[in-house]
Scaffold this motif. Structure first.
Motif, PDB file in Angstrom:
ATOM      1  N   ASN A 193      40.544  48.150  37.530  1.00  0.00           N
ATOM      2  CA  ASN A 193      40.787  48.183  38.395  1.00  0.00           C
ATOM      3  C   ASN A 193      39.366  47.855  39.269  1.00  0.00           C
ATOM      4  O   ASN A 193      39.062  49.438  39.559  1.00  0.00           O
ATOM      5  N   TYR A 194      38.383  47.838  38.261  1.00  0.00           N
ATOM      6  CA  TYR A 194      36.928  47.409  38.570  1.00  0.00           C
ATOM      7  C   TYR A 194      36.806  47.917  40.154  1.00  0.00           C
ATOM      8  O   TYR A 194      35.533  48.844  40.449  1.00  0.00           O
ATOM      9  N   GLY A 195      36.708  47.328  41.271  1.00  0.00           N
ATOM     10  CA  GLY A 195      36.185  48.011  42.584  1.00  0.00           C
ATOM     11  C   GLY A 195      36.914  49.721  42.436  1.00  0.00           C
ATOM     12  O   GLY A 195      36.340  50.136  43.033  1.00  0.00           O
ATOM     13  N   SER A 196      38.145  50.025  41.913  1.00  0.00           N
ATOM     14  CA  SER A 196      38.481  51.118  42.151  1.00  0.00           C
ATOM     15  C   SER A 196      37.768  52.386  41.642  1.00  0.00           C
ATOM     16  O   SER A 196      37.936  53.915  41.395  1.00  0.00           O
ATOM     17  N   LEU A 197      36.903  51.740  40.229  1.00  0.00           N
ATOM     18  CA  LEU A 197      36.630  52.572  38.993  1.00  0.00           C
ATOM     19  C   LEU A 197      35.465  53.240  40.035  1.00  0.00           C
ATOM     20  O   LEU A 197      34.583  53.907  39.803  1.00  0.00           O
ATOM     21  N   PHE A 198      34.319  51.831  40.273  1.00  0.00           N
ATOM     22  CA  PHE A 198      33.430  51.640  41.131  1.00  0.00           C
ATOM     23  C   PHE A 198      33.312  52.640  42.100  1.00  0.00           C
ATOM     24  O   PHE A 198      32.294  53.642  42.202  1.00  0.00           O
ATOM     25  N   ILE A 199      34.529  52.975  43.140  1.00  0.00           N
ATOM     26  CA  ILE A 199      34.393  53.819  44.116  1.00  0.00           C
ATOM     27  C   ILE A 199      34.504  55.670  43.514  1.00  0.00           C
ATOM     28  O   ILE A 199      34.409  56.082  44.113  1.00  0.00           O
TER      29      ILE A 199
END
Length: 227
Positions: free
Chosen positions: A111-117
């Motif tokens: 989950n790229y969004g979660s990884l960024f956050i």
């Protein structure tokens, strides 16, 4: 300009090998989820660093002075990190015992969004990182005549080197993917969760024992002496 770039390169290399939660999670992400996922996580870390650099550069002495002796910031940041580690560990425990979830799919899902956050917050909640960038500005700013253009080149060199060396670390970690069985992935993620708890407790200890906040206080004292 070349000299400013060369000045920033060693610092960028140094940053890549500072042992902390980001260091371990970056390697874990690259080994388990791949280079692209690790890059997204690393981007979150870098953005947090850029935010801290801007705060250190633009904030007033009064604002910085108001937070230097505030133990609640260390306790709050450390508590978030430790809590995240505990929750992650509990989820992994449940995933390893659940028969309804395919552990391999569950543990390596991206989950790229979660990884960024995740990358951003893990770096941002550590108040010591702000102190570090303040120290860098104080130390190298006078050498660069405090010129905005030279500072941009210097910090661009630092961040660019940081990303390039991190890429090398990702590729090395990626070579371990052949050994990333569901069982080994679970072990690595559990170890990472435990390390998050430990680093969180260390950060919290700086709030409970204010005399240990030498790093940030030393930075503030240098700022005050340069007024």
């Amino acid at each position: 300009m070349i000299q400013d770039i060369l000045t920033g390169i060693p610092l960028g290399i140094f940053l890549c090998f500072m042992i902390g939660p980001v260091f371990f999670i970056l390697l874990e992400t690259a080994a388990v989820k791949g280079i692209r996922a690790a890059l997204v996580f690393d981007l979150g870390v870098v953005i947090a660093d850029i935010v801290f650099i801007c705060i250190a550069y633009f904030s007033s002495y009064r604002l910085i002075n108001s937070i230097k002796d505030e133990p609640a910031l260390f306790i709050f940041g450390g508590l978030i990190m430790a809590t995240y580690g505990v929750i992650s560990f509990i989820k992994l425990k449940k995933a390893s015992t659940s028969e309804k979830v395919d552990p391999e799919v569950e543990l390596i899902k991206k989950n790229y969004g979660s990884l960024f956050i995740k990358g951003f917050l893990l770096n941002f909640i550590n108040v010591g990182v702000l102190g570090f960038w303040l120290l860098i500005i104080i130390t190298f700013g006078p050498q660069l005549d405090l010129q905005t253009s030279r500072l941009l080149v210097f910090f661009g060199s630092v961040i660019g080197t940081y990303i390039l060396v991190d890429l090398a670390k990702m590729f090395l970690a990626k070579r371990l993917k052949s050994k990333m069985t569901p069982k080994n992935i679970l072990k690595i993620k559990k170890i990472t969760s435990i390390l998050l708890v430990l680093f969180g407790l260390i950060i919290m200890s700086q709030g409970f024992f204010p005399s240990d906040q030498k790093f940030v206080k030393g930075v503030i004292n240098k700022i005050e002496h340069q007024k």
